[in-house]
Scaffold this motif. Sequence first.
Motif, mmCIF file in Angstrom:
data_model
loop_
_atom_site.group_PDB
_atom_site.id
_atom_site.type_symbol
_atom_site.label_atom_id
_atom_site.label_comp_id
_atom_site.label_asym_id
_atom_site.label_seq_id
_atom_site.Cartn_x
_atom_site.Cartn_y
_atom_site.Cartn_z
ATOM 1 N N ARG A 51 -17.328 -8.000 -8.851
ATOM 2 C CA ARG A 51 -17.438 -6.823 -7.981
ATOM 3 C C ARG A 51 -16.532 -5.694 -8.460
ATOM 4 O O ARG A 51 -16.894 -4.518 -8.378
ATOM 5 C CB ARG A 51 -17.102 -7.173 -6.533
ATOM 6 N N LEU A 52 -15.352 -6.033 -8.964
ATOM 7 C CA LEU A 52 -14.453 -5.011 -9.515
ATOM 8 C C LEU A 52 -15.054 -4.355 -10.749
ATOM 9 O O LEU A 52 -14.956 -3.140 -10.935
ATOM 10 C CB LEU A 52 -13.091 -5.615 -9.849
ATOM 11 N N ASP A 53 -15.682 -5.165 -11.611
ATOM 12 C CA ASP A 53 -16.291 -4.629 -12.833
ATOM 13 C C ASP A 53 -17.389 -3.616 -12.526
ATOM 14 O O ASP A 53 -17.666 -2.745 -13.340
ATOM 15 C CB ASP A 53 -16.853 -5.756 -13.702
ATOM 16 N N ASP A 54 -18.021 -3.745 -11.369
ATOM 17 C CA ASP A 54 -19.102 -2.838 -10.963
ATOM 18 C C ASP A 54 -18.603 -1.728 -10.044
ATOM 19 O O ASP A 54 -19.386 -1.134 -9.315
ATOM 20 C CB ASP A 54 -20.198 -3.625 -10.233
ATOM 21 N N VAL A 102 -7.588 -3.406 -11.843
ATOM 22 C CA VAL A 102 -7.122 -4.516 -11.014
ATOM 23 C C VAL A 102 -7.276 -5.811 -11.803
ATOM 24 O O VAL A 102 -8.356 -6.099 -12.317
ATOM 25 C CB VAL A 102 -7.914 -4.604 -9.687
ATOM 26 N N GLU A 103 -6.199 -6.569 -11.902
ATOM 27 C CA GLU A 103 -6.239 -7.880 -12.552
ATOM 28 C C GLU A 103 -6.406 -8.950 -11.479
ATOM 29 O O GLU A 103 -5.843 -8.835 -10.397
ATOM 30 C CB GLU A 103 -4.951 -8.140 -13.316
ATOM 31 N N ALA A 127 -14.876 -10.364 -1.593
ATOM 32 C CA ALA A 127 -14.713 -9.603 -2.836
ATOM 33 C C ALA A 127 -15.231 -8.176 -2.653
ATOM 34 O O ALA A 127 -14.565 -7.202 -3.039
ATOM 35 C CB ALA A 127 -15.441 -10.296 -3.988
ATOM 36 N N LEU A 128 -16.398 -8.035 -2.063
ATOM 37 C CA LEU A 128 -16.958 -6.698 -1.807
ATOM 38 C C LEU A 128 -16.050 -5.898 -0.876
ATOM 39 O O LEU A 128 -15.789 -4.714 -1.112
ATOM 40 C CB LEU A 128 -18.363 -6.818 -1.214
ATOM 41 N N THR A 143 -10.530 0.646 -3.006
ATOM 42 C CA THR A 143 -11.093 1.929 -3.435
ATOM 43 C C THR A 143 -10.682 3.049 -2.482
ATOM 44 O O THR A 143 -10.471 4.180 -2.905
ATOM 45 C CB THR A 143 -12.631 1.844 -3.507
ATOM 46 N N HIS A 144 -10.542 2.720 -1.209
ATOM 47 C CA HIS A 144 -10.229 3.729 -0.205
ATOM 48 C C HIS A 144 -8.771 3.671 0.232
ATOM 49 O O HIS A 144 -8.431 4.089 1.340
ATOM 50 C CB HIS A 144 -11.160 3.585 0.995
#
Length: 162
Positions: A24-27, A34-35, A144-145, A152-153
Motif C-alpha cells: 500500500r505504501l508503494d502505491d 516509510v520503512e 495498511a490502507l 499521508t494526512h
Amino acid sequence: MRLLVLCLGNICRSPMGEGALRARLDDSPLAGAVEVDSAGTGGWHAGEPPDRRAIRCAAGHGVDISGLRARQLRRADFQAFDWILCADEANLRDARTLAPAGLRERVVLWLPWAGIDDAREVPDPYTGGTAEFEAAWDLVNRAALATVERLTHAPALGIIDR
C-alpha cells in the motif's frame, strides 16, 4: 518514518501486515519515505519464512511475503522504530513491558491507531484454516490502507511536504 508490525511468532499476522503495508505504501505518495519491518514477541520461529498458509494468502492478494524471515523483537527496536504496531493486546502488553521508559507510547494496537473502528485486534489464524487467514488478511490490509491515509494526512510527522 519507520514502522514495525508485531505479533507473537512473526510467521502469520505480522509478515502479512508487513507485506500489505509495503504494497500500500508503494502505491502511495509515501513510496520510499516509510520503512517497514516485522517481528514477533517470541523467538521460536526466528530465521524461518512465514507460515505457508500466510504466504499463500498474501500471494492470493498479489503480495509476495515468501522472502521474509521471522525475528524476535529486540530492545534496539524501540529506538529504531517510530511506531511498533501490535496485532493484539497480549503483544501490546509484552512489548510495552520490554520498552524503555519514555518509549512505551510508541507501542500501540495497530487497528485502533490506524483508525479501524470495528475491530481492536487481528486474531491469530495459526490454528485455523483458509478462512482465518483471509480474515486476518482483511484486517491487516484495511489497517495498511488506513495507515497510509493517516500518514499521508499528517504533515506534522514530516514524512512528505504539503
